[in-house]
Design a protein around this motif. Sequence first.
Motif, PDB file in Angstrom:
ATOM      1  N   GLY A 265       0.846  -1.196   0.000  1.00 53.26           N
ATOM      2  CA  GLY A 265       0.000   0.000   0.000  1.00 53.26           C
ATOM      3  C   GLY A 265       0.876   1.238   0.000  1.00 53.26           C
ATOM      4  N   ALA A 266       0.503   2.229  -0.805  1.00 56.36           N
ATOM      5  CA  ALA A 266       1.339   3.432  -0.901  1.00 56.36           C
ATOM      6  C   ALA A 266       0.515   4.599  -1.425  1.00 56.36           C
ATOM      7  N   ILE A 267       0.992   5.797  -1.172  1.00 57.42           N
ATOM      8  CA  ILE A 267       0.345   7.001  -1.697  1.00 57.42           C
ATOM      9  C   ILE A 267       1.412   7.931  -2.259  1.00 57.42           C
ATOM     10  N   LEU A 268       0.989   8.817  -3.151  1.00 59.41           N
ATOM     11  CA  LEU A 268       1.899   9.857  -3.617  1.00 59.41           C
ATOM     12  C   LEU A 268       1.845  11.030  -2.637  1.00 59.41           C
ATOM     13  N   GLY A 269       2.975  11.657  -2.436  1.00 62.66           N
ATOM     14  CA  GLY A 269       3.031  12.837  -1.581  1.00 62.66           C
ATOM     15  C   GLY A 269       4.117  13.779  -2.061  1.00 62.66           C
TER      16      GLY A 269
ATOM     17  N   LEU B 241      -1.111  13.375  -1.513  1.00 67.88           N
ATOM     18  CA  LEU B 241      -1.709  13.577  -2.827  1.00 67.88           C
ATOM     19  C   LEU B 241      -2.485  12.317  -3.206  1.00 67.88           C
ATOM     20  N   THR B 242      -2.968  12.255  -4.410  1.00 71.12           N
ATOM     21  CA  THR B 242      -3.482  11.012  -4.973  1.00 71.12           C
ATOM     22  C   THR B 242      -2.787  10.824  -6.323  1.00 71.12           C
ATOM     23  N   PRO B 243      -2.756   9.578  -6.858  1.00 70.96           N
ATOM     24  CA  PRO B 243      -3.441   8.384  -6.410  1.00 70.96           C
ATOM     25  C   PRO B 243      -2.877   7.794  -5.109  1.00 70.96           C
ATOM     26  N   GLN B 244      -3.776   6.975  -4.478  1.00 69.46           N
ATOM     27  CA  GLN B 244      -3.407   6.182  -3.316  1.00 69.46           C
ATOM     28  C   GLN B 244      -3.824   4.754  -3.650  1.00 69.46           C
ATOM     29  N   MET B 245      -2.919   3.794  -3.427  1.00 71.17           N
ATOM     30  CA  MET B 245      -3.171   2.426  -3.914  1.00 71.17           C
ATOM     31  C   MET B 245      -3.080   1.404  -2.800  1.00 71.17           C
ATOM     32  N   PHE B 246      -4.143   0.588  -2.709  1.00 66.19           N
ATOM     33  CA  PHE B 246      -4.226  -0.394  -1.620  1.00 66.19           C
ATOM     34  C   PHE B 246      -4.891  -1.687  -2.104  1.00 66.19           C
ATOM     35  N   PRO B 247      -4.707  -2.779  -1.330  1.00 67.71           N
ATOM     36  CA  PRO B 247      -5.468  -4.000  -1.624  1.00 67.71           C
ATOM     37  C   PRO B 247      -6.955  -3.723  -1.399  1.00 67.71           C
TER      38      PRO B 247
ATOM     39  N   ASP C 141      -8.657  10.945   3.285  1.00 63.99           N
ATOM     40  CA  ASP C 141      -8.008  10.153   2.235  1.00 63.99           C
ATOM     41  C   ASP C 141      -8.001   8.676   2.645  1.00 63.99           C
ATOM     42  N   GLU C 142      -7.661   7.806   1.675  1.00 66.19           N
ATOM     43  CA  GLU C 142      -7.695   6.375   1.936  1.00 66.19           C
ATOM     44  C   GLU C 142      -6.635   5.986   2.956  1.00 66.19           C
ATOM     45  N   ALA C 143      -5.472   6.628   2.864  1.00 63.88           N
ATOM     46  CA  ALA C 143      -4.369   6.270   3.758  1.00 63.88           C
ATOM     47  C   ALA C 143      -4.775   6.441   5.220  1.00 63.88           C
ATOM     48  N   SER C 144      -5.522   7.499   5.533  1.00 59.33           N
ATOM     49  CA  SER C 144      -5.871   7.720   6.936  1.00 59.33           C
ATOM     50  C   SER C 144      -6.700   6.555   7.478  1.00 59.33           C
ATOM     51  N   ALA C 145      -7.571   5.981   6.654  1.00 65.91           N
ATOM     52  CA  ALA C 145      -8.349   4.821   7.087  1.00 65.91           C
ATOM     53  C   ALA C 145      -7.440   3.606   7.281  1.00 65.91           C
ATOM     54  N   MET C 146      -6.495   3.427   6.361  1.00 67.03           N
ATOM     55  CA  MET C 146      -5.573   2.286   6.468  1.00 67.03           C
ATOM     56  C   MET C 146      -4.641   2.441   7.668  1.00 67.03           C
TER      57      MET C 146
ATOM     58  N   ARG D 180      -5.319   4.042  10.445  1.00 61.83           N
ATOM     59  CA  ARG D 180      -6.153   3.773  11.612  1.00 61.83           C
ATOM     60  C   ARG D 180      -6.301   2.276  11.859  1.00 61.83           C
ATOM     61  N   ALA D 181      -6.439   1.538  10.768  1.00 60.86           N
ATOM     62  CA  ALA D 181      -6.644   0.095  10.879  1.00 60.86           C
ATOM     63  C   ALA D 181      -5.331  -0.645  11.130  1.00 60.86           C
ATOM     64  N   GLY D 182      -4.231   0.074  11.173  1.00 62.31           N
ATOM     65  CA  GLY D 182      -2.962  -0.545  11.529  1.00 62.31           C
ATOM     66  C   GLY D 182      -2.134  -1.079  10.377  1.00 62.31           C
ATOM     67  N   TYR D 183      -2.510  -0.741   9.156  1.00 66.03           N
ATOM     68  CA  TYR D 183      -1.727  -1.201   8.000  1.00 66.03           C
ATOM     69  C   TYR D 183      -0.538  -0.282   7.742  1.00 66.03           C
ATOM     70  N   PRO D 184       0.567  -0.837   7.245  1.00 64.83           N
ATOM     71  CA  PRO D 184       1.676   0.015   6.847  1.00 64.83           C
ATOM     72  C   PRO D 184       1.332   0.732   5.535  1.00 64.83           C
ATOM     73  N   VAL D 185       1.686   1.979   5.399  1.00 69.69           N
ATOM     74  CA  VAL D 185       1.457   2.722   4.159  1.00 69.69           C
ATOM     75  C   VAL D 185       2.758   3.435   3.785  1.00 69.69           C
ATOM     76  N   ARG D 186       3.244   3.197   2.587  1.00 69.16           N
ATOM     77  CA  ARG D 186       4.488   3.809   2.157  1.00 69.16           C
ATOM     78  C   ARG D 186       4.233   5.144   1.463  1.00 69.16           C
ATOM     79  N   MET D 187       5.020   6.145   1.795  1.00 64.64           N
ATOM     80  CA  MET D 187       4.944   7.439   1.124  1.00 64.64           C
ATOM     81  C   MET D 187       5.893   7.433  -0.076  1.00 64.64           C
ATOM     82  N   VAL D 188       5.371   7.789  -1.228  1.00 66.14           N
ATOM     83  CA  VAL D 188       6.163   7.838  -2.460  1.00 66.14           C
ATOM     84  C   VAL D 188       6.264   9.290  -2.901  1.00 66.14           C
TER      85      VAL D 188
END
Length: 224
Positions: free
Chosen positions: A123-127, A156-162, A182-187, A189-197
């Motif tokens: 999972g990752a998002i653009l920033g 930013l977007t896009p943000q990409m997740f399973p 944004d989608e990342a904030s939900a992920m 919160r749920a404890g998933y790792p999110v990579r910043m690109v």
Amino acid sequence: TGLTAIVPAAGIGSRMGADCPKQYLQLAGQTILEHSLALLLSHPAITQVIVALAPHDGWFDALPVAADPRILRVEGGSERAYSVLNALHVASGDWVLVHDAARPCLCHGDLDKLIAAALTCDGAILGSRVRDTMKRTDEQGNIVATVEREQLWHALTPQMFPTAPLRRALEEGLALGATITDEASAMERAGYPVRMVEGRADNIKVTRPEDLSLAGLFLDQQNG
Ligand code: CTP
Ligand code: MG
């Protein structure tokens, strides 16, 4: 399997204050939404695009892109997160990428970087990096701290997740009344790792009237 792109386009653009929702404003010969869709549809990995539209949207059907067989429409919700969730309910495929309709200056290079990172990091998002010195204030407006800038980003977007984890994370966050912009904030919160690109700073969200000419300038620069 191919990648599904979700484009929330059900907002009213209140800060833009135009005669129509901002995604239908003209920019360099086509609407903002068409720019955003064209970039996604021209990427070989993306096989389906789900567009969330306002219930009484009277503009989308008039666009030539509406006839593209890869596009699926869903009804949007009262907030961006609900619009995305409605699209997630009909999304097929293991991965989704969510991109604001109001970001017409995305480029293929950033999209490629994001897809590669998301697939390897789950999972990752653009920033983009913040440029100004950052301050925190108290409720009176007095500065209480200068915040370390090195670790601050604009999301930013896009943000990409399973697909399934994102759907669950949004449902849970909304059920708990969390603010989800944004989608990342939900992920997160749920404890998933999110990579910043790190992406380009010109991938702006057209929000206020002055952003329209800025976006036009950025598109010119990209094509020139
Ligand atoms: N969006 C959506 N459904 C909503 C609200 C927003 O699909 N209920 C979409 C917008 O169309 C936009 C993206 O989410 O592409 C980002 O939202 P924003 O920039 O806030 O757009 P608006 O909500 O339309 O603008 P404003 O907040 O100024 O009214
Ligand atoms: Mg909004």
